[in-house]
Design an enzyme around this catalytic site. Structure first.
Site, short mmCIF file in Angstrom:
data_model
loop_
_atom_site.label_atom_id
_atom_site.label_comp_id
_atom_site.label_asym_id
_atom_site.label_seq_id
_atom_site.Cartn_x
_atom_site.Cartn_y
_atom_site.Cartn_z
CB SER A 160 11.57 -0.68 -4.30
OG SER A 160 11.45 0.27 -5.66
CE1 TYR A 173 7.34 4.81 -5.44
CE2 TYR A 173 10.28 3.58 -6.31
CZ TYR A 173 8.99 3.35 -5.96
OH TYR A 173 8.58 2.37 -6.27
C1 BGC Z 1 8.66 0.48 -8.90
C2 BGC Z 1 8.11 -0.25 -10.17
C3 BGC Z 1 9.43 -0.72 -11.19
C4 BGC Z 1 10.23 -1.65 -10.07
C5 BGC Z 1 11.95 -1.47 -11.01
C6 BGC Z 1 9.03 -0.29 -8.34
O1 BGC Z 1 9.28 0.06 -7.04
O2 BGC Z 1 7.44 0.93 -8.47
O3 BGC Z 1 6.90 0.68 -11.77
O4 BGC Z 1 8.86 -1.49 -12.72
O5 BGC Z 1 10.27 -0.85 -8.84
O6 BGC Z 1 12.02 -0.98 -10.93
#
Ligand code: BGC
Length: 272
Positions: A160, A173
């Site tokens: 991400s 996260y």
């Molecule tokens: C998340 C999304 C988010 C994006 C940007 C991703 O890792 O799963 O929910 O919109 O990051 O923040």
């Protein structure tokens, strides 16, 4: 501009355009969102694909059927990526069905916001377990098979932008995604001498079931969009195409890197 192909439309790439003919892949969390698009994309490029699902197999079964009907190869594999024994079984099943395995896409992931003061240990652990420990368990199993069979495989981690951008209320996260990056880079060093490449793809704001609450709220949706220099949310296909390329021989000299697929989000001066 971008095309937004419906996730349920599947067609094989013409033979001369296929990047992954003969490859044997497993995609975790492959029955929705980005994972689904990746599974279709790999299959369209000629890979045999094990579509991992958790719980109900209805969507995964329909995907496999669609791929087979179009002349591709696919099976479905149930697995909770956090459960060692289930992981072992799913990879054994895939290697049996395909006579090996040389491509793993660690895509399964979960998220849910909590302020630090409200963070439940249960959710902290769930996010770390699925996103980070799941990546470890699946990578370990895949590499055992690759080494045993002497195959020059590839592991693609879906991380991400939050492997590098801090995000308030998503500390668990971000910790899992930053951890995933360091894990990927470390095993990339360890495995490159065996011809096994490990790379990461870091999606930005991509419309998927994981963030439907934001997408459905015009104000929150716009606030995110304003952080994206390209001025639009991403599609699952924006990510899947990059995964197919990175998994292919065309990317043979790319080791340990993260490719950001984020419309420039990581270039934004502010993010909260
Ligand atoms: C998340 C999304 C988010 C994006 C940007 C991703 O890792 O799963 O929910 O919109 O990051 O923040």
């Amino acid at each position: 501009m971008s095309s937004t192909p419906a996730a349920d439309v599947f067609a094989m790439e013409p033979p001369e355009a296929r990047l992954l003919d003969g490859r044997k892949a497993l995609v975790t969390g492959a029955d929705s969102g980005i994972g689904q698009s990746i599974a279709y994309q790999l299959a369209a490029h000629g890979a045999a694909v094990a579509i991992n699902h958790l719980g109900d197999s209805k969507v995964a079964d329909a995907m496999a059927q669609k791929i087979q009907n179009a002349g591709g190869k696919a099976i479905t594999v149930p697995m909770d990526v956090t459960q060692e024994e289930q992981v072992r079984r799913a990879f054994a099943l895939t290697a049996d069905a395909f006579d090996g395995l040389d491509l793993l896409v660690n895509n399964a992931g979960v998220e849910r916001p909590f302020r630090l003061v409200d963070m439940e240990l249960e959710w902290w652990q769930k996010v770390i377990d699925v996103n980070l420990t799941g990546t470890f368990l699946c990578s370990r199993e895949a590499v055992r098979i690759m080494l045993e069979r002497g195959s020059r495989g590839t592991i693609v981690n879906i991380t991400s932008v939050h492997e590098t951008i801090p995000w308030a209320e998503y500390s668990h996260y971000c910790a899992s995604k930053g951890g995933q990056r360091m894990f990927a880079q470390s095993i990339a060093r360890e495995l490159a001498p065996y011809g096994i490449r490990v790379v990461s793809v870091a999606p930005g704001a991509i419309e998927t079931p994981i963030n439907q609450d934001v997408v459905a709220d015009p104000q929150r949706r716009k606030a995110v969009q304003d952080e994206i220099p390209l001025g639009r949310w991403g599609n699952v296909s924006d990510v899947a195409g990059v995964v197919a390329f990175l998994a292919s021989e065309r990317a043979d000299y790319i080791v340990g890197s993260t490719v950001f697929v984020d419309g420039g989000m990581t270039l934004s001066p502010r993010f909260d």
